[in-house]
Design an enzyme around this catalytic site. Structure first.
Site, PDB file in Angstrom:
ATOM      1  N   LEU A   1       0.864  -1.185   0.000  1.00  0.00           N
ATOM      2  CA  LEU A   1       0.000   0.000   0.000  1.00  0.00           C
ATOM      3  C   LEU A   1       0.897   1.230   0.000  1.00  0.00           C
ATOM      4  O   LEU A   1       1.740   1.383   0.891  1.00  0.00           O
ATOM      5  CB  LEU A   1      -0.887  -0.007   1.250  1.00  0.00           C
ATOM      6  CG  LEU A   1      -1.798   1.205   1.422  1.00  0.00           C
ATOM      7  CD1 LEU A   1      -2.957   1.160   0.415  1.00  0.00           C
ATOM      8  CD2 LEU A   1      -2.378   1.256   2.844  1.00  0.00           C
TER       9      LEU A   1
ATOM     10  N   PRO B   1       7.575  11.482   1.271  1.00  0.00           N
ATOM     11  CA  PRO B   1       8.515  12.227   2.114  1.00  0.00           C
ATOM     12  C   PRO B   1       7.839  13.434   2.793  1.00  0.00           C
ATOM     13  O   PRO B   1       8.152  13.757   3.928  1.00  0.00           O
ATOM     14  CB  PRO B   1       9.600  12.662   1.126  1.00  0.00           C
ATOM     15  CG  PRO B   1       9.572  11.593   0.073  1.00  0.00           C
ATOM     16  CD  PRO B   1       8.126  11.188  -0.049  1.00  0.00           C
TER      17      PRO B   1
ATOM     18  N   GLY C   1       2.803  12.346   5.741  1.00  0.00           N
ATOM     19  CA  GLY C   1       2.675  11.197   6.638  1.00  0.00           C
ATOM     20  C   GLY C   1       1.307  11.222   7.279  1.00  0.00           C
ATOM     21  O   GLY C   1       0.309  10.864   6.656  1.00  0.00           O
TER      22      GLY C   1
ATOM     23  N   THR D   1       5.957  -0.735   3.196  1.00  0.00           N
ATOM     24  CA  THR D   1       6.181  -2.124   3.601  1.00  0.00           C
ATOM     25  C   THR D   1       5.942  -3.047   2.402  1.00  0.00           C
ATOM     26  O   THR D   1       4.935  -2.885   1.703  1.00  0.00           O
ATOM     27  CB  THR D   1       5.238  -2.486   4.767  1.00  0.00           C
ATOM     28  OG1 THR D   1       5.470  -1.570   5.829  1.00  0.00           O
ATOM     29  CG2 THR D   1       5.480  -3.912   5.264  1.00  0.00           C
TER      30      THR D   1
ATOM     31  N   TYR E   1     -11.590   9.025   0.837  1.00  0.00           N
ATOM     32  CA  TYR E   1     -12.555   8.179   1.552  1.00  0.00           C
ATOM     33  C   TYR E   1     -12.020   6.748   1.639  1.00  0.00           C
ATOM     34  O   TYR E   1     -12.220   6.060   2.645  1.00  0.00           O
ATOM     35  CB  TYR E   1     -13.924   8.221   0.864  1.00  0.00           C
ATOM     36  CG  TYR E   1     -14.466   9.632   0.811  1.00  0.00           C
ATOM     37  CD1 TYR E   1     -15.080  10.181   1.935  1.00  0.00           C
ATOM     38  CD2 TYR E   1     -14.306  10.424  -0.319  1.00  0.00           C
ATOM     39  CE1 TYR E   1     -15.526  11.494   1.924  1.00  0.00           C
ATOM     40  CE2 TYR E   1     -14.752  11.735  -0.346  1.00  0.00           C
ATOM     41  CZ  TYR E   1     -15.358  12.265   0.777  1.00  0.00           C
ATOM     42  OH  TYR E   1     -15.794  13.559   0.774  1.00  0.00           O
TER      43      TYR E   1
ATOM     44  N   GLU F   1      -6.702  -0.948   9.506  1.00  0.00           N
ATOM     45  CA  GLU F   1      -5.256  -0.816   9.692  1.00  0.00           C
ATOM     46  C   GLU F   1      -4.920  -0.490  11.148  1.00  0.00           C
ATOM     47  O   GLU F   1      -3.995  -1.055  11.735  1.00  0.00           O
ATOM     48  CB  GLU F   1      -4.730   0.288   8.764  1.00  0.00           C
ATOM     49  CG  GLU F   1      -3.229   0.481   8.901  1.00  0.00           C
ATOM     50  CD  GLU F   1      -2.658   1.412   7.832  1.00  0.00           C
ATOM     51  OE1 GLU F   1      -3.389   1.757   6.878  1.00  0.00           O
ATOM     52  OE2 GLU F   1      -1.490   1.772   7.954  1.00  0.00           O
ATOM     53  N   ARG F   2      -5.703   0.397  11.740  1.00  0.00           N
ATOM     54  CA  ARG F   2      -5.438   0.774  13.132  1.00  0.00           C
ATOM     55  C   ARG F   2      -5.703  -0.401  14.062  1.00  0.00           C
ATOM     56  O   ARG F   2      -4.961  -0.652  15.014  1.00  0.00           O
ATOM     57  CB  ARG F   2      -6.303   1.976  13.525  1.00  0.00           C
ATOM     58  CG  ARG F   2      -5.755   3.256  12.929  1.00  0.00           C
ATOM     59  CD  ARG F   2      -6.751   4.380  12.974  1.00  0.00           C
ATOM     60  NE  ARG F   2      -6.153   5.582  12.431  1.00  0.00           N
ATOM     61  CZ  ARG F   2      -6.825   6.538  11.830  1.00  0.00           C
ATOM     62  NH1 ARG F   2      -8.135   6.424  11.677  1.00  0.00           N
ATOM     63  NH2 ARG F   2      -6.212   7.595  11.375  1.00  0.00           N
TER      64      ARG F   2
HETATM   65  C1  LIG Z   1       8.006   0.404   9.658  1.00  0.00           C
HETATM   66  C2  LIG Z   1       7.043   1.289   8.926  1.00  0.00           C
HETATM   67  C3  LIG Z   1       6.240   0.756   7.935  1.00  0.00           C
HETATM   68  C4  LIG Z   1       5.363   1.576   7.224  1.00  0.00           C
HETATM   69  N1  LIG Z   1       4.615   1.035   6.205  1.00  0.00           N
HETATM   70  C5  LIG Z   1       3.865   1.859   5.441  1.00  0.00           C
HETATM   71  C6  LIG Z   1       3.182   1.346   4.288  1.00  0.00           C
HETATM   72  O1  LIG Z   1       3.206   0.136   3.993  1.00  0.00           O
HETATM   73  N2  LIG Z   1       2.483   2.215   3.498  1.00  0.00           N
HETATM   74  C7  LIG Z   1       2.420   3.552   3.785  1.00  0.00           C
HETATM   75  O2  LIG Z   1       1.786   4.263   3.041  1.00  0.00           O
HETATM   76  N3  LIG Z   1       3.047   4.066   4.883  1.00  0.00           N
HETATM   77  C8  LIG Z   1       3.769   3.253   5.705  1.00  0.00           C
HETATM   78  N4  LIG Z   1       4.418   3.768   6.807  1.00  0.00           N
HETATM   79  C9  LIG Z   1       4.347   5.184   7.063  1.00  0.00           C
HETATM   80  C10 LIG Z   1       3.486   5.553   8.252  1.00  0.00           C
HETATM   81  O3  LIG Z   1       2.129   5.418   7.908  1.00  0.00           O
HETATM   82  C11 LIG Z   1       3.878   6.984   8.602  1.00  0.00           C
HETATM   83  O4  LIG Z   1       5.147   6.911   9.217  1.00  0.00           O
HETATM   84  C12 LIG Z   1       2.866   7.635   9.476  1.00  0.00           C
HETATM   85  O5  LIG Z   1       1.736   7.959   8.742  1.00  0.00           O
HETATM   86  C13 LIG Z   1       3.417   8.916  10.133  1.00  0.00           C
HETATM   87  O6  LIG Z   1       3.911   9.771   9.168  1.00  0.00           O
HETATM   88  P1  LIG Z   1       5.374  10.425   9.295  1.00  0.00           P
HETATM   89  O7  LIG Z   1       6.352   9.332   9.571  1.00  0.00           O
HETATM   90  O8  LIG Z   1       5.600  11.288   8.103  1.00  0.00           O
HETATM   91  O9  LIG Z   1       5.312  11.310  10.605  1.00  0.00           O
HETATM   92  P2  LIG Z   1       4.708  12.780  10.740  1.00  0.00           P
HETATM   93  O10 LIG Z   1       3.322  12.809  10.215  1.00  0.00           O
HETATM   94  O11 LIG Z   1       5.691  13.749  10.167  1.00  0.00           O
HETATM   95  O12 LIG Z   1       4.681  12.906  12.302  1.00  0.00           O
HETATM   96  C14 LIG Z   1       5.861  13.234  13.076  1.00  0.00           C
HETATM   97  C15 LIG Z   1       5.443  13.410  14.522  1.00  0.00           C
HETATM   98  O13 LIG Z   1       4.475  14.483  14.633  1.00  0.00           O
HETATM   99  C16 LIG Z   1       3.295  14.017  15.272  1.00  0.00           C
HETATM  100  N5  LIG Z   1       2.113  14.667  14.683  1.00  0.00           N
HETATM  101  C17 LIG Z   1       1.760  14.712  13.373  1.00  0.00           C
HETATM  102  N6  LIG Z   1       0.599  15.361  13.221  1.00  0.00           N
HETATM  103  C18 LIG Z   1       0.216  15.754  14.447  1.00  0.00           C
HETATM  104  C19 LIG Z   1      -0.912  16.467  14.959  1.00  0.00           C
HETATM  105  N7  LIG Z   1      -1.874  16.935  14.155  1.00  0.00           N
HETATM  106  N8  LIG Z   1      -0.979  16.692  16.289  1.00  0.00           N
HETATM  107  C20 LIG Z   1      -0.013  16.236  17.119  1.00  0.00           C
HETATM  108  N9  LIG Z   1       1.075  15.545  16.704  1.00  0.00           N
HETATM  109  C21 LIG Z   1       1.182  15.313  15.386  1.00  0.00           C
HETATM  110  C22 LIG Z   1       3.284  12.521  15.032  1.00  0.00           C
HETATM  111  O14 LIG Z   1       2.537  11.834  16.022  1.00  0.00           O
HETATM  112  C23 LIG Z   1       4.752  12.165  15.093  1.00  0.00           C
HETATM  113  O15 LIG Z   1       5.180  12.013  16.431  1.00  0.00           O
HETATM  114  C24 LIG Z   1       5.273   2.954   7.548  1.00  0.00           C
HETATM  115  C25 LIG Z   1       6.057   3.488   8.567  1.00  0.00           C
HETATM  116  C26 LIG Z   1       6.941   2.673   9.244  1.00  0.00           C
HETATM  117  C27 LIG Z   1       7.793   3.283  10.330  1.00  0.00           C
END
Ligand SMILES: Cc1cc2nc3c(=O)[nH]c(=O)nc-3n(C[C@H](O)[C@H](O)[C@H](O)COP(=O)(O)OP(=O)(O)OC[C@H]3O[C@@H](n4cnc5c(N)ncnc54)[C@H](O)[C@@H]3O)c2cc1C
Length: 307
Positions: A136, A141, A144, A171, A246, A255-256
Site C-alpha cells: 500500500l 517524504p 505522513g 512495507t 474516503y 489498519e489501526r
Molecule cells: C516500519 C514502517 C512501515 C510503514 N509502512 C507503510 C506502508 O506500507 N504504506 C504507507 O503508506 N506508509 C507506511 N508507513 C508510514 C506511516 O504510515 C507513517 O510513518 C505515518 O503515517 C506517520 O507519518 P510520518 O512518519 O511522516 O510522521 P509525521 O506525520 O511527520 O509525524 C511526526 C510526529 O508528529 C506528530 N504529529 C503529526 N501530526 C500531528 C498532529 N496533528 N498533532 C499532534 N502531533 C502530530 C506525530 O505523532 C509524530 O510524532 C510505515 C512506517 C513505518 C515506520
C-alpha cells in the site's frame, strides 16, 4: 448447591469462538515450526523468503476474510484478527508479521472493497494465493499523518494516467508486484482530489529507489519508490476518481485495529517469555518469580493484556 468447577481453562472472550481458537492453534503451529526457528537469520538478512507468501497462501491464511469465489476462506474480520495476533507472536520477529500482515491487512482490503471484478481477478486472487505480493503506497517524504497533502500526481491522458512522484516507508515495497497507490488527480489534490491507482512493478518508470534500514522489524522490507512518467491504464483506477481520501479513511479503520492486534499478540508472547525467565533466573537463592514485587508486575501485565 451447584458449583461451577474451575477446569483451569481460559474462558473464550467474545467475539472469539471455538472455531477461532482452532484457527489460532493452526496458525500458531505454523508460526512455531516454519517461522520461529528462522527469524534470527531473517532479521539479520533484512528479509524473509518470498516463498513464505506462497506457503501462507497455500494454507489459506492470506484470504481468511475473502469470499471462497475469489480463492478466500469465506471467513470474516475476526478470523483475520486471529491471524494478526498470531503473526505478531512470530518468535522474535515483528518483521515477518509486518510483511505478511501488510499484504493481508492493508494492501489487499481496498482491492477487495473498491475493486472491479476484473481487478479482483488480476490482483486479489493471485494475492490470496501468495503469487503476487501487494503493498500500500500512501506515505510520501512530505505526507505522513497529513495524508491529504500527497504530491504524487497522476495526469489524465488518453486511456489512462501518467504518474510522477515518490513514496516512502512502504512495507513490502522492494518486492511488491503491485502497489495500491494514492495519487493526486487534480492540481489541488487534498480531500477532494485524491484517487487510487494500482501500479505494477513491471510498468516502465516504476522503480525502487532505496531499501530502507530500520531499528526493528528488520526482516520486513521497507522501501522508497519513485515514479517517472509511469503510464497506468484506466482499468487500474481503484474506486472512483477523486474519492481516494474516503478509501484511505475506510482502510485506516482496519489498519489501526491490525496495529493494536499486533501489539496484543506480541504482548502475550512477551508475558510468556517473562514468566519463563522469572522462573529460571535466581537471585537471593530463589527464582525471581517467587519475589512478590515481580509477581505483582507480571499480574499487572497479564491483566492489561487481557483487557
Ligand atoms: C516500519 C514502517 C512501515 C510503514 N509502512 C507503510 C506502508 O506500507 N504504506 C504507507 O503508506 N506508509 C507506511 N508507513 C508510514 C506511516 O504510515 C507513517 O510513518 C505515518 O503515517 C506517520 O507519518 P510520518 O512518519 O511522516 O510522521 P509525521 O506525520 O511527520 O509525524 C511526526 C510526529 O508528529 C506528530 N504529529 C503529526 N501530526 C500531528 C498532529 N496533528 N498533532 C499532534 N502531533 C502530530 C506525530 O505523532 C509524530 O510524532 C510505515 C512506517 C513505518 C515506520
Amino acid at each position: 448447591m451447584s458449583v461451577i468447577r474451575d477446569t483451569g481453562q481460559r474462558a473464550l472472550l467474545p467475539p472469539f469462538t471455538d472455531e477461532h481458537e482452532q484457527l489460532r492453534e493452526t496458525i500458531g503451529r505454523w508460526v512455531a515450526t516454519e517461522i520461529a526457528p528462522h527469524v534470527d537469520e531473517w532479521e539479520a538478512a533484512r528479509e524473509f523468503p518470498r516463498e513464505l507468501y506462497r506457503r501462507a497462501g497455500e494454507l489459506g491464511f492470506l484470504g481468511l476474510k475473502y469470499p471462497v469465489e475469489l480463492g478466500g476462506q469465506g471467513g470474516d474480520y475476526v478470523h483475520d484478527a486471529v491471524w494478526a495476533e498470531e503473526l505478531a507472536a512470530a518468535g522474535a520477529s515483528g518483521g515477518v508479521g509486518a510483511g505478511l500482515g501488510a499484504h493481508t491487512g492493508i494492501a489487499t482490503p481496498p482491492v477487495y472493497r473498491f475493486g472491479t471484478p476484473d481487478q479482483h481477478e488480476r490482483f486479489l486472487r493471485p494475492a490470496i494465493a501468495g503469487e503476487r505480493i501487494a503493498a500500500l503506497g500512501i506515505t510520501e517524504p512530505g505526507a505522513g499523518s497529513d495524508v491529504a497533502s500527497i504530491r504524487t500526481f497522476a495526469r489524465k491522458v488518453d486511456g489512462g494516467y501518467v504518474v510522477n512522484g515518490s513514496k516512502t516507508f512502504i512495507t513490502n515495497g522492494v518486492r511488491a508486484d503491485f502497489l495500491v497507490t494514492a495519487v493526486k488527480t487534480t492540481e489541488e489534490g487534498g480531500h477532494q482530489g485524491l484517487s487510487f491507482l494500482v501500479l505494477e512493478k513491471e510498468m516502465e518508470g516504476y522503480s525502487v529507489s532505496k531499501k530502507l534500514d530500520k531499528l526493528g522489524w528488520r526482516a520486513s522490507d521497507t522501501a522508497e519508490l519513485a515514479f517517472a512518467d509511469v503510464f497506468v491504464p484506466d482499468e487500474n483506477l481503484l474506486g472512483e476518481e477523486n474519492k481516494g481520501f474516503y478509501l484511505i479513511m475506510a482502510n485506516f479503520q482496519w489498519e489501526r485495529l491490525v496495529m493494536a492486534l499486533g501489539a496484543v499478540g506480541s504482548m502475550g508472547r512477551m508475558i510468556e517469555r517473562t514468566v519463563a525467565y522469572a522462573s529460571e533466573r535466581t537471585a537471593f537463592d530463589r527464582p525471581i518469580g517467587k519475589l512478590q514485587a515481580i509477581r505483582h508486575k507480571i499480574a499487572e501485565m497479564a491483566v492489561k493484556h487481557e483487557a
